[in-house]
Design an enzyme around this catalytic site. Sequence first.
Site, PDB file in Angstrom:
ATOM      1  N   SER A 168     -13.778  25.261  14.700  1.00 38.00           N
ATOM      2  CA  SER A 168     -12.902  25.470  13.544  1.00 38.00           C
ATOM      3  C   SER A 168     -11.561  24.773  13.755  1.00 38.00           C
ATOM      4  O   SER A 168     -11.204  24.408  14.878  1.00 38.00           O
ATOM      5  CB  SER A 168     -12.656  26.970  13.315  1.00 38.00           C
ATOM      6  OG  SER A 168     -13.830  27.631  12.895  1.00 38.00           O
ATOM      7  N   MET A 177     -20.057  30.681  13.660  1.00 38.09           N
ATOM      8  CA  MET A 177     -18.778  31.361  13.781  1.00 38.09           C
ATOM      9  C   MET A 177     -18.737  32.089  15.121  1.00 38.09           C
ATOM     10  O   MET A 177     -19.734  32.677  15.550  1.00 38.09           O
ATOM     11  CB  MET A 177     -18.600  32.367  12.644  1.00 38.09           C
ATOM     12  CG  MET A 177     -18.754  31.760  11.250  1.00 38.09           C
ATOM     13  SD  MET A 177     -20.464  31.565  10.715  1.00 38.09           S
ATOM     14  CE  MET A 177     -20.816  33.240  10.167  1.00 38.09           C
ATOM     15  N   SER A 185     -15.099  26.345   4.987  1.00 39.12           N
ATOM     16  CA  SER A 185     -14.647  27.628   5.528  1.00 39.12           C
ATOM     17  C   SER A 185     -14.134  27.474   6.953  1.00 39.12           C
ATOM     18  O   SER A 185     -13.269  28.223   7.399  1.00 39.12           O
ATOM     19  CB  SER A 185     -15.784  28.656   5.494  1.00 39.12           C
ATOM     20  OG  SER A 185     -16.830  28.286   6.383  1.00 39.12           O
ATOM     21  N   SER A 186     -14.636  26.476   7.687  1.00 38.27           N
ATOM     22  CA  SER A 186     -14.245  26.266   9.084  1.00 38.27           C
ATOM     23  C   SER A 186     -12.869  25.638   9.221  1.00 38.27           C
ATOM     24  O   SER A 186     -12.277  25.673  10.308  1.00 38.27           O
ATOM     25  CB  SER A 186     -15.259  25.351   9.789  1.00 38.27           C
ATOM     26  OG  SER A 186     -16.552  25.900   9.738  1.00 38.27           O
ATOM     27  N   THR A 187     -12.356  25.060   8.121  1.00 41.01           N
ATOM     28  CA  THR A 187     -11.095  24.328   8.204  1.00 41.01           C
ATOM     29  C   THR A 187     -10.072  24.835   7.193  1.00 41.01           C
ATOM     30  O   THR A 187      -9.062  24.183   6.952  1.00 41.01           O
ATOM     31  CB  THR A 187     -11.334  22.826   7.968  1.00 41.01           C
ATOM     32  OG1 THR A 187     -12.014  22.641   6.719  1.00 41.01           O
ATOM     33  CG2 THR A 187     -12.181  22.239   9.086  1.00 41.01           C
ATOM     34  N   SER A 188     -10.320  25.993   6.617  1.00 39.02           N
ATOM     35  CA  SER A 188      -9.398  26.602   5.654  1.00 39.02           C
ATOM     36  C   SER A 188      -8.860  27.898   6.253  1.00 39.02           C
ATOM     37  O   SER A 188      -9.087  28.991   5.735  1.00 39.02           O
ATOM     38  CB  SER A 188     -10.115  26.864   4.321  1.00 39.02           C
ATOM     39  OG  SER A 188      -9.203  27.325   3.345  1.00 39.02           O
ATOM     40  N   LYS A 189      -8.125  27.742   7.373  1.00 33.23           N
ATOM     41  CA  LYS A 189      -7.777  28.908   8.187  1.00 33.23           C
ATOM     42  C   LYS A 189      -6.319  28.860   8.626  1.00 33.23           C
ATOM     43  O   LYS A 189      -5.746  27.785   8.836  1.00 33.23           O
ATOM     44  CB  LYS A 189      -8.681  28.967   9.421  1.00 33.23           C
ATOM     45  CG  LYS A 189     -10.158  29.099   9.066  1.00 33.23           C
ATOM     46  CD  LYS A 189     -11.030  29.277  10.285  1.00 33.23           C
ATOM     47  CE  LYS A 189     -12.468  29.576   9.859  1.00 33.23           C
ATOM     48  NZ  LYS A 189     -13.318  29.962  10.986  1.00 33.23           N
ATOM     49  N   HIS A 209     -22.826  27.762   7.580  1.00 29.83           N
ATOM     50  CA  HIS A 209     -21.884  27.216   8.556  1.00 29.83           C
ATOM     51  C   HIS A 209     -22.506  26.026   9.267  1.00 29.83           C
ATOM     52  O   HIS A 209     -23.710  26.010   9.540  1.00 29.83           O
ATOM     53  CB  HIS A 209     -21.518  28.306   9.567  1.00 29.83           C
ATOM     54  CG  HIS A 209     -20.292  28.025  10.365  1.00 29.83           C
ATOM     55  ND1 HIS A 209     -20.318  27.261  11.506  1.00 29.83           N
ATOM     56  CD2 HIS A 209     -18.996  28.406  10.202  1.00 29.83           C
ATOM     57  CE1 HIS A 209     -19.099  27.185  12.021  1.00 29.83           C
ATOM     58  NE2 HIS A 209     -18.275  27.869  11.244  1.00 29.83           N
ATOM     59  N   ASN A 231     -13.785  31.483  16.745  1.00 26.58           N
ATOM     60  CA  ASN A 231     -13.575  30.119  17.205  1.00 26.58           C
ATOM     61  C   ASN A 231     -12.095  29.842  17.459  1.00 26.58           C
ATOM     62  O   ASN A 231     -11.716  29.338  18.516  1.00 26.58           O
ATOM     63  CB  ASN A 231     -14.137  29.124  16.192  1.00 26.58           C
ATOM     64  CG  ASN A 231     -15.618  28.864  16.410  1.00 26.58           C
ATOM     65  OD1 ASN A 231     -16.027  28.416  17.468  1.00 26.58           O
ATOM     66  ND2 ASN A 231     -16.425  29.167  15.402  1.00 26.58           N
ATOM     67  N   CYS A 280     -11.372  35.368  13.450  1.00 29.97           N
ATOM     68  CA  CYS A 280     -12.057  34.089  13.661  1.00 29.97           C
ATOM     69  C   CYS A 280     -12.244  33.921  15.159  1.00 29.97           C
ATOM     70  O   CYS A 280     -11.270  33.703  15.892  1.00 29.97           O
ATOM     71  CB  CYS A 280     -11.265  32.918  13.090  1.00 29.97           C
ATOM     72  SG  CYS A 280     -12.020  31.314  13.499  1.00 29.97           S
TER      73      CYS A 280
END
Length: 411
Positions: free
Chosen positions: A27, A326, A74-78, A322, A114, A112
């Site tokens: 992520s 996750m 979703s992995s990069t909107s954190k 994903h 990751n 999260c």
Amino acid sequence: MTTSTDPKPKFAPQIKVPATYMRGGTSKGVFFNLTDLPIEAQEPGAARDALLLRVIGSPDPYGKQTDGMGGATSSTSKTVILAKSDKADHDVDYLFGQVAIDKPFVDWSGNCGNLTAAVGSFAISNGLVDSCRVPENGIAFVRIWQKNIQKTIVAHVPMTNGEVQETGAFELDGVTFAAAEVQVEFLAPADGEGAMFPTGNLIDDLKVPTDVVESGVLQATMINAGIPTVFINASELGYSGAELQDAINGDAKALAMFETIRAYGAVQMGLIKHIDEAATRQHTPKVAIVAPPIDYTSSSGKQIAKTDIDLNVRALSMGKLHHAMMGTAAVAIGTAAAIPGTLVHLAASQSLSLSNSASSDSVTFGHPSGTLKVGAEATEVDGNWQVNKVVMSRSARVLMEGWVRVPATAI
């Protein structure tokens, strides 16, 4: 009509907020020191959410987050907010915000796993860990208080010549380049009241609409370890368990089906009272399909042999399959695999030989990008299962540091 005598329109300037853009595991997210945030955003609430939405570039009806730091997945909107901990025996408080892409919503309901791998690195580099606890060379054990789920995590951060070591030879499927290994321990990751299985059952009959399955019932293991997760047998939904992203993310009907399963699972787990509330709780629970090991080709072209894994798992996050796994879902997988009778354990039963008492075994599962090994220590006490800790290895790296800019009107 505007004339030369009309006053010039007044526009608010942009403000600069110190920030670090980091990769953690598979992520990426924008990391903040709590005290660097504008005063209005240092407390939970609308101002904080508005700031983070604008930083990431949401809501974006185009689904691209072009005008922000998000990467449209979703992995990069954190986002991550860290602060020096005043909690006994902890170094840093870690708060995670999952930012929706096309909606004005920040979900604070889970962790999260990751990005957890990057928390220790950021904390050390930003002076949030007492210097006496950080060796010049060796491993710094950073004690993290995960505020979303009220749990302790310990990150093993490698140090070289007084600085966090980020480069190395550790390879993580789903990440292109090798880096330094960061071992992460999730201590007692079941929920705060110890209800690892909210329904009290290892396997439940999950009632769903008949347009999901004709019988209106799916077998499900619903567990709260790492993050609330609903596990379903892949075969019950017509899958092999070795699917890659396009097979599911390119199928609107399949995505709607998984969202329906997630909503009904959330109700049965007691996370929400009605399925309509699932729209306001997008981050949790997760839905995952499990299957016995089979050969497949990962998204990078890597050949995964069934003899290399104990089972296959595919998990959805924020409505999409994903690209890897996750970190928190990996905790749930490792925990469920260590407990005989769960769907995860049954899927891996040909490969695993776990006892009904204390267990410190590991499980290796296949995901779209490759494989991941996770270990869990689970114990049965008076007929109830408890997980003591789950351990996995990730990596982390600073990608950029400086200031992120947002219009002053954003908060």
